[in-house]
Motif scaffolding. Structure first.
Motif, PDB file in Angstrom:
ATOM      1  N   GLY A 152      48.148  44.786  44.905  1.00 45.77           N
ATOM      2  CA  GLY A 152      49.624  44.635  44.523  1.00 45.77           C
ATOM      3  C   GLY A 152      50.055  43.361  44.983  1.00 45.77           C
ATOM      4  O   GLY A 152      49.238  42.368  45.039  1.00 45.77           O
TER       5      GLY A 152
ATOM      6  N   THR B 231      42.823  45.640  39.201  1.00 49.19           N
ATOM      7  CA  THR B 231      43.942  45.922  38.606  1.00 49.19           C
ATOM      8  C   THR B 231      44.908  46.901  39.420  1.00 49.19           C
ATOM      9  O   THR B 231      46.144  46.876  39.380  1.00 49.19           O
ATOM     10  CB  THR B 231      43.777  46.299  37.265  1.00 49.19           C
TER      11      THR B 231
ATOM     12  N   LEU C 159      49.156  32.432  38.641  1.00 46.07           N
ATOM     13  CA  LEU C 159      49.704  33.906  38.511  1.00 46.07           C
ATOM     14  C   LEU C 159      49.190  34.646  39.497  1.00 46.07           C
ATOM     15  O   LEU C 159      49.894  35.868  39.934  1.00 46.07           O
ATOM     16  CB  LEU C 159      49.368  34.372  36.990  1.00 46.07           C
ATOM     17  N   THR C 160      47.863  34.462  40.055  1.00 49.54           N
ATOM     18  CA  THR C 160      47.386  35.540  40.855  1.00 49.54           C
ATOM     19  C   THR C 160      46.965  34.924  42.338  1.00 49.54           C
ATOM     20  O   THR C 160      48.044  34.458  42.972  1.00 49.54           O
ATOM     21  CB  THR C 160      45.960  36.044  40.431  1.00 49.54           C
TER      22      THR C 160
ATOM     23  N   ILE D 110      51.506  39.681  44.628  1.00 46.59           N
ATOM     24  CA  ILE D 110      51.651  38.565  43.693  1.00 46.59           C
ATOM     25  C   ILE D 110      50.835  38.879  42.356  1.00 46.59           C
ATOM     26  O   ILE D 110      51.089  38.098  41.366  1.00 46.59           O
ATOM     27  CB  ILE D 110      51.163  37.356  44.416  1.00 46.59           C
ATOM     28  N   VAL D 111      49.963  39.694  42.682  1.00 50.33           N
ATOM     29  CA  VAL D 111      49.221  39.978  41.225  1.00 50.33           C
ATOM     30  C   VAL D 111      49.709  40.906  40.253  1.00 50.33           C
ATOM     31  O   VAL D 111      50.263  42.025  40.682  1.00 50.33           O
ATOM     32  CB  VAL D 111      47.740  40.605  41.798  1.00 50.33           C
ATOM     33  N   ASP D 112      49.546  40.609  39.148  1.00 49.14           N
ATOM     34  CA  ASP D 112      50.092  41.433  37.730  1.00 49.14           C
ATOM     35  C   ASP D 112      48.925  41.374  36.904  1.00 49.14           C
ATOM     36  O   ASP D 112      48.141  40.789  36.806  1.00 49.14           O
ATOM     37  CB  ASP D 112      51.451  40.834  37.515  1.00 49.14           C
ATOM     38  N   ALA D 113      49.178  42.187  35.817  1.00 52.36           N
ATOM     39  CA  ALA D 113      48.257  42.309  34.736  1.00 52.36           C
ATOM     40  C   ALA D 113      48.326  41.480  34.096  1.00 52.36           C
ATOM     41  O   ALA D 113      47.002  41.102  33.793  1.00 52.36           O
ATOM     42  CB  ALA D 113      48.497  43.853  34.127  1.00 52.36           C
ATOM     43  N   GLY D 114      49.222  40.721  33.759  1.00 49.01           N
ATOM     44  CA  GLY D 114      49.141  39.531  32.937  1.00 49.01           C
ATOM     45  C   GLY D 114      48.255  38.459  33.616  1.00 49.01           C
ATOM     46  O   GLY D 114      47.495  37.651  32.853  1.00 49.01           O
ATOM     47  N   GLY D 115      48.329  38.227  34.833  1.00 48.03           N
ATOM     48  CA  GLY D 115      47.564  36.995  35.563  1.00 48.03           C
ATOM     49  C   GLY D 115      45.984  37.735  35.386  1.00 48.03           C
ATOM     50  O   GLY D 115      45.089  36.655  35.246  1.00 48.03           O
TER      51      GLY D 115
END
Length: 318
Positions: free
Chosen positions: A154, A150, A101-102, A156-161
């Motif tokens: 920005g 966090t 995810l990250t 490909i990174v999101d809070a879920g990952g």
């Protein structure tokens, strides 16, 4: 004619050289774990295949120690055994999911970087264990680094990952506490974690709960061999052995602080190897968390006289 005889290296200098070499190996091996996990998709292996290889190699190599380890487990509290087993398949799946995810840089940074923070929190909740002011400042730097990762990073990174990676750090922190309480030696820990995780991975892959190319008859032998070398031998065996050598020759503080360099190496190597950008936000997070981990490792554990039950900075993170 005068003969000059070069002095022989002292025992201390030899130990220092051996310790530094072991620390360098540990940093490289820990970094390779994050990089190879992030690159898993490019190999064509399913997560089930990766887990089987990761835990199957040390399980086979340590097979002679398994009977002895099982005998020792009979007197082990069930809660301690459960904590130790968290280092196997549960941590691996969270680590791999977070890497998917990250990015490799964030995976190599957030998981080991947050272990001191989570261990401190868990020990405080369980025993109201206190820490020194210096370590509190170091933990604050780690928290600031997580916030920076966090807010500032920005793409490909999101809070879920990031949340998944933090969960992986929490799981490893719980394992660290269990590791401090278990009566198993390092070989026994690796053996029991590897065997239990291998059996679970085989069951999940066979039932289709985890994707596996092997159970569909598709095996890329070069990819499996490379992954077995990097993760099975490198991460599963050599990193632990090198860390033990480093601690025995240099003490626990220096290897633990030097281990904070692995996220830096991961971020730098990920640029040419995986094409990941080295953004300003990532640099800020790297500096904050790396400095926080190093300061935590080198600072006094407590202001009180009674030592902590587990020193998170001195525990291996792979």
């Amino acid at each position: 004619m005068t003969t000059f005889v070069l002095p022989r290296p002292s025992a201390l200098s030899r130990r220092t050289v051996v310790g530094i070499a072991a620390v360098a190996a540990v940093v490289c091996l820990w970094s390779s774990f994050a990089l190879s996990t992030r690159a898993l998709e490019a190999t064509g292996m399913g997560i089930g295949d990766a887990a089987i290889v990761r835990f199957g190699v040390p399980a086979v190599l340590l097979a002679p120690w398994i009977p002895r380890t099982l005998r020792r487990l009979r007197g082990e509290p069930a809660t301690v055994t459960a904590l130790v087993l968290l280092a196997g398949l549960p941590h691996f799946l969270l680590f791999a999911w977070g890497a998917h995810l990250t990015s490799a840089a964030l995976t190599g940074l957030l998981v080991p970087g947050t272990v001191p923070l989570f261990v401190t929190i868990l020990l405080f909740l369980h025993r109201r264990t206190t820490v020194s002011r210096t370590r509190l400042i170091a933990l604050a730097a780690i928290v600031a680094g997580v916030a920076a990762s966090t807010i500032l990073i920005g793409g490909i990174v999101d809070a879920g990952g990031i949340a998944v990676l933090l969960a992986a750090g929490l799981v490893w922190a719980a394992y660290t506490i269990g590791l401090a309480r278990t009566r198993l030696d390092p070989v026994g820990v690796i053996a029991v974690v590897s065997v239990a995780s291998l059996l679970a991975a085989l069951a999940l892959a066979a039932t289709g709960a985890m994707p596996s190319q092997a159970f569909q008859g598709n095996v890329d032998f070069p990819a499996w061999a490379a992954y077995a070398l990097v993760q099975g031998v490198g991460t599963g065996l050599l990193s632990t052995a090198c860390y033990v050598v480093a601690v025995k020759n240099l003490g626990s503080s220096i290897p633990a602080a030097a281990g904070a360099l692995s996220p830096v190496l991961t971020a730098l190597v990920a640029v040419p190897l995986l094409g990941e950008p080295l953004s300003a936000g990532l640099v800020v997070a790297l500096v904050l968390i790396t400095c926080g981990v190093a300061a935590f490792a080198l600072a006094p554990a407590r202001t009180a006289s009674r030592p902590m039950a587990s020193d998170p900075a001195s525990a291996p993170n792979r």
